[in-house]
Scaffold this motif. Structure first.
Motif, PDB file in Angstrom:
ATOM      1  N   THR A 199      -6.302  -1.598  -0.745  1.00 49.70           N
ATOM      2  CA  THR A 199      -5.085  -1.032  -0.163  1.00 49.70           C
ATOM      3  C   THR A 199      -4.475  -1.989   0.850  1.00 49.70           C
ATOM      4  O   THR A 199      -3.266  -2.239   0.839  1.00 49.70           O
ATOM      5  CB  THR A 199      -5.390   0.322   0.513  1.00 49.70           C
TER       6      THR A 199
ATOM      7  N   CYS B 170     -10.254   0.786   0.641  1.00 50.70           N
ATOM      8  CA  CYS B 170      -9.797   0.150   1.887  1.00 50.70           C
ATOM      9  C   CYS B 170      -9.293  -1.276   1.662  1.00 50.70           C
ATOM     10  O   CYS B 170      -8.141  -1.594   1.958  1.00 50.70           O
ATOM     11  CB  CYS B 170     -10.923   0.125   2.913  1.00 50.70           C
TER      12      CYS B 170
ATOM     13  N   ASN C 219      -3.020  -5.081  -0.992  1.00 50.53           N
ATOM     14  CA  ASN C 219      -1.741  -4.769  -1.643  1.00 50.53           C
ATOM     15  C   ASN C 219      -0.620  -4.617  -0.625  1.00 50.53           C
ATOM     16  O   ASN C 219       0.506  -5.059  -0.867  1.00 50.53           O
ATOM     17  CB  ASN C 219      -1.864  -3.504  -2.489  1.00 50.53           C
ATOM     18  N   LYS C 220      -0.917  -4.008   0.505  1.00 49.46           N
ATOM     19  CA  LYS C 220       0.093  -3.831   1.557  1.00 49.46           C
ATOM     20  C   LYS C 220       0.544  -5.199   2.079  1.00 49.46           C
ATOM     21  O   LYS C 220       1.741  -5.438   2.249  1.00 49.46           O
ATOM     22  CB  LYS C 220      -0.490  -2.982   2.690  1.00 49.46           C
TER      23      LYS C 220
END
Length: 114
Positions: free
Chosen positions: A58, A55, A61-62
């Motif tokens: 991710t 979570c 990185n987004k």
């Protein structure tokens, strides 16, 4: 005589390779340089994260991949995200919308935007 032509052709190709490589490097340097006009920092709580590597990483990185974002960090233990970005390109609202849209769009909820 044939050997001289081969040697001259070899040096000519090497010279062309060096010149063309140099020009390509100069172009890349000029086009990848960006100036940040308005650096801003925002932080907010993220509810719904269940693990640090899935979570939190991710989401981090987004956020980091967004145009104008200079640095993004998501602390799983504190359930906090901190982002440095160019205020001329991004807004805190766009950043929170991005987080809430990760996964199925219902998993993560943002609150306490500062």
């Amino acid at each position: 005589m044939k050997n001289i032509k081969v040697i001259l052709a070899f040096f000519l190709l090497i010279g062309i390779a060096f010149v063309s490589c140099k020009k390509q490097g100069e172009v890349e340097t000029k086009t990848t340089k960006k100036e940040i006009a308005k650096i801003e920092t925002t932080s907010f709580k993220i509810e719904g994260m269940t693990c640090a590597m899935g979570c939190a990483k991710t989401i981090e990185n987004k956020l980091a991949s967004l145009d104008g974002v200079q640095k993004a960090s998501v602390d799983f233990d504190k359930k906090m995200a901190t982002i440095q970005y160019d205020g001329n390109i991004q807004t805190a609202e766009k950043l929170t919308e991005t987080v809430e849209a990760v996964a199925d769009g219902k998993t993560y909820k943002v609150s306490g935007v500062k």
